[in-house]
Scaffold this motif. Structure first.
Motif, mmCIF file in Angstrom:
data_model
loop_
_atom_site.group_PDB
_atom_site.id
_atom_site.type_symbol
_atom_site.label_atom_id
_atom_site.label_comp_id
_atom_site.label_asym_id
_atom_site.label_seq_id
_atom_site.Cartn_x
_atom_site.Cartn_y
_atom_site.Cartn_z
ATOM 1 N N ASP A 1 -2.549 -1.820 7.311
ATOM 2 C CA ASP A 1 -2.283 -1.508 5.822
ATOM 3 C C ASP A 1 -2.791 -2.908 5.102
ATOM 4 O O ASP A 1 -3.239 -2.452 3.956
ATOM 5 C CB ASP A 1 -1.281 -0.954 5.661
ATOM 6 N N HIS A 2 -2.142 -3.805 5.452
ATOM 7 C CA HIS A 2 -2.343 -4.951 4.630
ATOM 8 C C HIS A 2 -3.091 -6.038 5.078
ATOM 9 O O HIS A 2 -3.087 -6.251 6.424
ATOM 10 C CB HIS A 2 -0.833 -5.470 4.089
ATOM 11 N N ILE B 1 -6.621 -10.716 8.647
ATOM 12 C CA ILE B 1 -6.682 -9.231 9.015
ATOM 13 C C ILE B 1 -6.128 -8.990 10.301
ATOM 14 O O ILE B 1 -6.166 -9.887 11.113
ATOM 15 C CB ILE B 1 -8.052 -8.544 8.981
ATOM 16 N N GLU C 1 -1.720 -8.069 0.150
ATOM 17 C CA GLU C 1 -2.144 -6.744 -0.511
ATOM 18 C C GLU C 1 -3.001 -5.776 0.478
ATOM 19 O O GLU C 1 -3.174 -6.105 1.420
ATOM 20 C CB GLU C 1 -3.050 -7.458 -1.487
ATOM 21 N N PRO C 2 -2.935 -4.455 -0.191
ATOM 22 C CA PRO C 2 -3.435 -3.478 0.668
ATOM 23 C C PRO C 2 -5.052 -4.040 1.300
ATOM 24 O O PRO C 2 -5.810 -4.731 0.639
ATOM 25 C CB PRO C 2 -3.616 -2.562 -0.248
ATOM 26 N N PHE C 3 -5.318 -3.761 2.640
ATOM 27 C CA PHE C 3 -6.404 -3.995 3.152
ATOM 28 C C PHE C 3 -7.549 -3.327 2.192
ATOM 29 O O PHE C 3 -7.526 -2.067 2.086
ATOM 30 C CB PHE C 3 -6.641 -3.355 4.479
ATOM 31 N N GLN C 4 -8.549 -4.022 1.991
ATOM 32 C CA GLN C 4 -9.600 -3.769 0.906
ATOM 33 C C GLN C 4 -10.915 -4.537 1.359
ATOM 34 O O GLN C 4 -10.889 -5.426 1.812
ATOM 35 C CB GLN C 4 -9.032 -3.818 -0.555
ATOM 36 N N LYS C 5 -11.895 -3.927 0.503
ATOM 37 C CA LYS C 5 -13.118 -4.320 0.678
ATOM 38 C C LYS C 5 -13.240 -5.752 -0.354
ATOM 39 O O LYS C 5 -12.521 -5.909 -1.357
ATOM 40 C CB LYS C 5 -14.187 -3.497 0.398
ATOM 41 N N PHE C 6 -14.054 -6.739 -0.038
ATOM 42 C CA PHE C 6 -14.347 -7.800 -0.931
ATOM 43 C C PHE C 6 -15.599 -7.361 -1.840
ATOM 44 O O PHE C 6 -16.721 -6.675 -1.324
ATOM 45 C CB PHE C 6 -14.703 -9.323 -0.009
ATOM 46 N N GLU C 7 -15.790 -7.947 -2.758
ATOM 47 C CA GLU C 7 -16.486 -7.928 -3.872
ATOM 48 C C GLU C 7 -17.003 -9.348 -4.130
ATOM 49 O O GLU C 7 -16.683 -10.163 -4.795
ATOM 50 C CB GLU C 7 -16.271 -7.182 -5.248
ATOM 51 N N LYS D 1 0.717 -1.021 -0.011
ATOM 52 C CA LYS D 1 -0.085 -0.143 -0.050
ATOM 53 C C LYS D 1 0.846 1.309 0.054
ATOM 54 O O LYS D 1 1.782 1.441 0.594
ATOM 55 C CB LYS D 1 -0.913 -0.032 1.276
ATOM 56 N N ASN E 1 -4.435 -12.986 1.518
ATOM 57 C CA ASN E 1 -5.628 -13.533 0.816
ATOM 58 C C ASN E 1 -4.971 -14.965 -0.021
ATOM 59 O O ASN E 1 -3.953 -14.849 -0.275
ATOM 60 C CB ASN E 1 -6.443 -12.780 -0.100
#
Length: 359
Positions: free
Chosen positions: A34-35, A165, A53-59, A14, A38
């Protein structure tokens, strides 16, 4: 458990990185690093595509199976930073062993625990500055697996996402103050032959209504009784439970409806090592009432990754409220807490080889 093609872990950093929180003001589970890690599963490739990878939303599709049938499991463990700036993990192998046991119970493909530990170390080294240093703080680690098939056909999913996480946290409860627990006689968390021994999302959903009622009555957590006779003690919502009756430490034995806690196991091992009399057996709420009335109930405490060792000050049952040890932490609760905290921080001898440094 096939790991072909995933031994290399891709890292996407990130930029810019986030601001680290003040360790003295941390709550529990609301701030994330930050990360994240997965890993994906499908029948053709097995577990594959390992990446940080950067902490992010799932889709996901609205039809994603986990949203409808609850095929989800997780773990909870912590990383600690000591005065030497070392980052230490406590009984990490046991957590991933329990994760695989939960996976087996919910028809989820098992994973190679050695690889998961390797991946966790890599993630923690990247996020080392997120491990707080203030007394009583730690970095909470949440591995989880969810079913990802976009289908509402009632069956085990064929695809899954494993992720990790991280969250810098303070104490689960404020300080080392005794908590109050409320005995639930009307509601049931789990039954023998069910999924009570697995760390699965549905078990926690099943506890929320009773926990809300407990809070409305001024109690922190629910003390669950068995589902069949409604008289034998099982566990508390966020922790296993121990009673000191006379010269004996007693904890409910594992019957298939109780989560086999890592901290619970540690308390048992320490008790045996210290020569204490400790029993894993069925214990009824009536026995606790009688022990309290006779003066034999010396103290009560809980154990769990989130709470550590948590003294219990009061137990509520119907219109009765038992006050334990003058609503003060008991001698043994303090002893176990100090020993386990010392081991986790590398300040006391680790006789059982529980601690793993993040190198």
């Amino acid at each position: 458990m096939e790991l072909e093609g995933i031994m290399e872990i891709k890292v996407i950093k990130k930029n810019p990185i986030g601001k680290k929180p003040d360790g003295s003001t941390l709550g529990f589970g609301n701030i994330f690093t930050d990360h994240m890690f997965n890993l994906d599963y499908n029948p053709e490739k097995g577990w594959h595509n390992a990446r940080i990878e950067p902490f992010q939303k799932f889709e996901f599709s609205p039809a994603t199976m986990v949203l409808h049938y609850g095929q989800a499991i997780f773990e909870g463990l912590k990383a600690y930073k000591n005065d030497k700036k070392d980052i230490l993990l406590f009984r990490v192998k046991d957590n991933f062993k329990r994760l695989n046991n939960s996976a087996k119970g919910l028809c989820i493909p098992e994973l190679d625990s050695d690889f998961l530990i390797k991946a966790l170390h890599k993630l923690l080294k990247l996020e080392k500055d997120w491990v707080p240093e203030a007394p009583g703080t730690s970095l909470y680690i949440r591995p989880a697996i969810i079913a990802t098939d976009p289908s509402i056909d009632l069956r085990p999913s064929e695809t899954y996402r494993y992720f990790v996480i991280l969250s810098p946290v303070g104490a689960y409860y404020e300080g080392f103050k005794p908590v109050n627990i409320w005995v639930s006689k009307d509601y049931t968390r789990a039954i023998p032959g069910g999924v009570g021994e697995f760390k699965t999302a549905g078990n926690y959903a099943a506890s929320l209504f009773a926990a809300t009622e407990a809070a409305e009555n001024g109690y922190n957590q629910v003390l669950w009784l068995d589902a069949v006779e409604k008289k034998y003690i099982e566990e508390v919502g966020s922790m296993n439970i121990f009673f000191v009756i006379g010269d004996e430490i007693v904890t409910p034995k594992l019957t298939g409806s109780i989560l086999p806690g890592i901290t619970r196991s540690s308390v048992i091992d320490l008790s045996n090592n210290w020569g204490f009399k400790i029993s894993e057996r069925r214990i009824s709420i009536d026995e606790i009432l009688e022990a309290h009335d006779s003066g034999d109930l010396k103290e009560v405490f809980g154990s769990g990754t989130g709470v550590g060792i948590s003294p219990v000050g009061k137990i509520g049952l119907d219109d009765t409220e038992l006050t334990i040890n003058g609503n003060k932490p008991g001698e043994l609760a303090v002893k176990f807490d100090e020993e386990l905290t010392g081991i986790k921080l590398g300040n006391r001898e680790d006789k059982f080889n529980w601690v793993t440094p993040v190198l």
